[in-house]
Scaffold this motif. Sequence first.
Motif, short mmCIF file in Angstrom:
data_model
loop_
_atom_site.label_atom_id
_atom_site.label_comp_id
_atom_site.label_asym_id
_atom_site.label_seq_id
_atom_site.Cartn_x
_atom_site.Cartn_y
_atom_site.Cartn_z
N UNK A 58 0.82 -1.34 0.00
CA UNK A 58 -0.01 0.02 -0.10
C UNK A 58 0.80 1.36 0.06
N UNK A 59 2.28 1.06 0.41
CA UNK A 59 3.01 2.16 0.33
C UNK A 59 3.20 3.03 -1.12
N UNK A 60 3.17 2.21 -2.10
CA UNK A 60 3.10 2.75 -3.56
C UNK A 60 1.84 3.45 -4.05
N UNK A 61 0.80 3.41 -3.22
CA UNK A 61 -0.73 3.93 -3.62
C UNK A 61 -0.62 5.24 -2.94
N UNK A 62 -0.63 6.48 -3.58
CA UNK A 62 -0.95 7.59 -2.85
C UNK A 62 -2.16 7.84 -1.94
N UNK A 63 -1.64 8.41 -0.66
CA UNK A 63 -2.92 8.46 0.30
C UNK A 63 -4.01 9.46 -0.39
N UNK A 64 -5.28 9.08 -0.20
CA UNK A 64 -6.24 10.18 -0.28
C UNK A 64 -6.53 11.30 0.44
N UNK A 65 -6.42 12.41 -0.08
CA UNK A 65 -6.22 13.33 0.87
C UNK A 65 -7.70 13.89 1.62
N UNK A 66 -8.24 13.08 2.44
CA UNK A 66 -9.62 13.28 3.00
C UNK A 66 -9.51 14.04 3.97
N UNK A 67 -8.21 14.02 4.89
CA UNK A 67 -8.06 14.90 6.02
C UNK A 67 -7.96 16.46 5.60
N UNK A 68 -7.23 16.44 4.40
CA UNK A 68 -6.91 17.95 3.89
C UNK A 68 -7.98 18.55 3.25
N UNK A 119 -10.45 19.61 6.12
CA UNK A 119 -9.65 20.87 6.75
C UNK A 119 -10.01 22.20 6.03
N UNK A 120 -9.93 21.97 4.62
CA UNK A 120 -10.01 23.09 3.84
C UNK A 120 -11.41 23.41 3.85
N UNK A 121 -12.70 22.68 3.69
CA UNK A 121 -13.71 22.79 3.61
C UNK A 121 -14.24 23.56 4.95
N UNK A 122 -13.72 22.94 6.19
CA UNK A 122 -13.83 23.73 7.41
C UNK A 122 -13.55 25.16 7.60
N UNK A 123 -12.15 25.17 6.93
CA UNK A 123 -11.77 26.64 6.87
C UNK A 123 -12.64 27.55 6.09
N UNK A 124 -12.87 27.05 4.89
CA UNK A 124 -13.69 27.60 3.78
C UNK A 124 -15.15 28.21 4.64
#
Length: 281
Positions: free
Chosen positions: A1-11, A14-19
Motif C-alpha cells: 500500500x506504500x506505493x498507492x498515494x494516500x487519499x487527501x480526505x483529511x486535507x 480541513x479546507x472545507x471547514x476553513x472555507x
Amino acid sequence: MDSIPKLPIAENIDSFINWLTANLSGLFDFISFILGGIVNGIETVLLILPPILFILIIAAIAWKTSKWRMAIFTIAGLLLIWNLGYWDGMTKTLALVLTAVIVSVVIGIPIGIWASQKSIVKQVVTPILDLMQTMPAFVYLIPAIFFFNIGVIPGVVASVIFSMPPTIRLTILGIQQVPKDLIEATEAFGSTTKQRLLKVQLPLAMPTIMAGINQSIMLALSMVVIAAMVGAPGLGAEVYRAVTQVRTGTGFEAGLAIVIIAIILDRITQNIGNKKQGGTQ
C-alpha cells in the motif's frame, strides 16, 4: 500500500471547514445567537422558579403521565440533587438538553415526514443518519469549536447532531407503519396528501415519534459530559472536573444527579408515548 498515494480526505475536510469559517461566519454568529437565547431563556425560567415549586411541578407531571411511584421518585431525586448542591448545575444541564431536543424535534420531524413521503429523500437521508450515529461524538466537537468557539453553543450543536437521528428515523418508521388499508380508505374518500398526513398518518404515528423524541433526550443527556470538554457548564462539567482531579466521590454525586434526571425525563416521555398509543387504539 506504500506505493498507492494516500487519499487527501483529511486535507479536504480541513479546507472545507476553513472555507465555511471564512465565508459563513455571519450565519454561525446568527445560529449562536439563537441557540444562546434559547439556552439562556430556559435556564432563566428554571432559575426563577423556587426549587420546591419546580420539584412539585415536575412531580405533578410525573404523577399525571406515570404512576404515583414515579412522582415520589421525582420528589426524592430532585430533593437529593438540591441537597447535594447541584441544583444550578442541573438547571444548566436541563437548559442544554432541552435546547438540543427542541432543535432536534423542530428539524428532525419535518425531515422525517419529508423522507416518509419521498423515497428519494429517504435514500439520501439514511446514509447521512448512519454517519451521524456511528461517528464518534468527540469528532463533532472539533468543527463546532471552529464555528462557535468555546462554551455551551458547541456543546448544544454536537448534542443536536448526535441526538437527532432517532427522531428522524422513528418519524419515518411511524408514518410508514400506518396500515395500508387506512391509506387506501382516505384516498377513496378523496383526501388530499396534506389531509391524509395531518388527520391519519401523524396521529397514528405519534407514539413512535414520541419514542424517537425519548431516545433523542437520552442521547442528548449522554453528551453533557463530552460537551463539558469544550466549556459547556452543568453537571457534565462537574463530572469532567472530578475526572481530571481524580475526585471519585464528587464524580459519583454528579453522575448520580445525571442518572436521576435521565430516569425522570425517560419515564415521563415514555409514558406520554404510551398514553398516545392507548388513545389511538
